[in-house]
Design a protein around this motif. Structure first.
Motif: not given
Length: 306
Positions: A110-118, A74-78
């Motif tokens: 594929l959907v990633a939820t990031l730590a900042d809410g994005q 996943a992207p970083s901070a996911t």
């Protein structure tokens, strides 16, 4: 073999599975291989102020194809990942596993939820599988009748299989390069199917390797034994199931002997059973079926050499 189909359909399909194929060119069983640790830096990565590489998109180990299971990152901070709308387990270093059924759609989400809410959303194309399809101008062959005795036994057997698949284990086997459980003539391929007068029969749900009764086979990857049917099941015979973690499991059917116990951890290359013809089988062979959650996947797509 499809565990949820009737014995009539299974017998009807047996004839197409007895084809001859070239033996696989695979390495001999070896010591457990290391897990995938990190992918190469993607072109979509950027550096933050501290000079650290940040992944801005999903990374997949290879292109998705019907019947495959793929390691991804996943992207970083996911903090959470969703595959076709359903949540999937995520490791602390951002890795996860996704699987595509034999008849999966031609794209996946594929959907990633990031730590900042994005949210990061990505669609990936799914290539079609190359399945052996045979059109037959005939009705399915008749088989053994379903008896009350069969139904009485089958219910508890299916309950044990479903309970085993529901077990979640801690294992990194899913991150390894899988090895062949044994080498031999391939007598049945995943996805093969007969079409009877335009009506499709069941497709073959695993890989069959024909070898003499008593031939030892090994674990294709690390895992935990979640089912060891010491009393033979009506269709599968002596059935052995190993969970490799992250919802990925292997099922070995028709064994003559099981050499491991339920709850036991096994390592890649460890001898775990012997080939046989127990249950509903036309001859001695190892039927190796794999599932990622509810999706049936092709063992060939997880092997380093196929």
């Amino acid at each position: 073999m499809n565990l949820s189909r009737t014995s009539v359909t299974l017998l009807a399909f047996a004839a197409v599975m007895n084809c001859t194929a070239t033996p696989p060119k695979a390495a001999a069983p070896q010591a457990s291989r290391p897990a995938i640790v990190a992918p190469p830096v993607a072109s979509s990565s950027v550096e933050n102020g501290a000079g650290q590489s940040l992944r801005k998109s999903f990374w997949l180990a290879r292109d998705p194809v019907q019947g495959s299971a793929i390691v991804a990152r996943a992207p970083s901070a996911t903090t959470a990942v969703f595959f076709n709308g359903a949540p999937v387990a995520l490791t602390p270093d951002g890795f996860f596993l996704i699987g595509f059924d034999r008849d999966a759609e031609n794209s996946a989400s594929l959907v990633a939820t990031l730590a900042d809410g994005q949210r990061v959303e990505q669609y990936v194309p799914v290539k079609p599988g190359n399945w052996q399809i045979q059109h037959v101008n005939a009705n399915p062959l008749g088989g053994a009748k379903t008896t009350a005795e069969f139904l009485a036994r089958r219910g508890p057997e299916l309950a044990r299989i479903n309970a085993a698949r529901a077990i979640k284990v801690m294992s990194d086997g899913w991150r390894q390069d899988f090895v062949w459980p044994l080498q031999g003539r391939i007598s049945g391929r995943f996805g093969a199917q007969r079409i009877y007068n335009g009506s499709p029969g069941s497709y073959h749900s695993g890989l069959d390797i024909a070898m003499p009764t008593g031939t030892a086979f090994v674990a294709p990857a690390d895992g935990v034994v979640v089912l060891a049917a010491k009393d033979a099941f009506t269709l599968e015979g002596h059935l052995l199931m190993i969970d490799h973690g992250m919802g990925l499991n292997s099922a070995f059917l028709h064994c003559s002997e099981l050499l491991v116990e339920e709850g036991q951890s096994v390592r890649q290359g460890q001898v775990i059973g012997k080939v046989g013809a127990t249950g509903r089988a036309s001859g001695p062979h190892l039927h190796w079926g794999m599932k990622w959650n509810a999706a049936r996947v092709d063992p060939l797509n997880l092997l380093t050499s196929n």
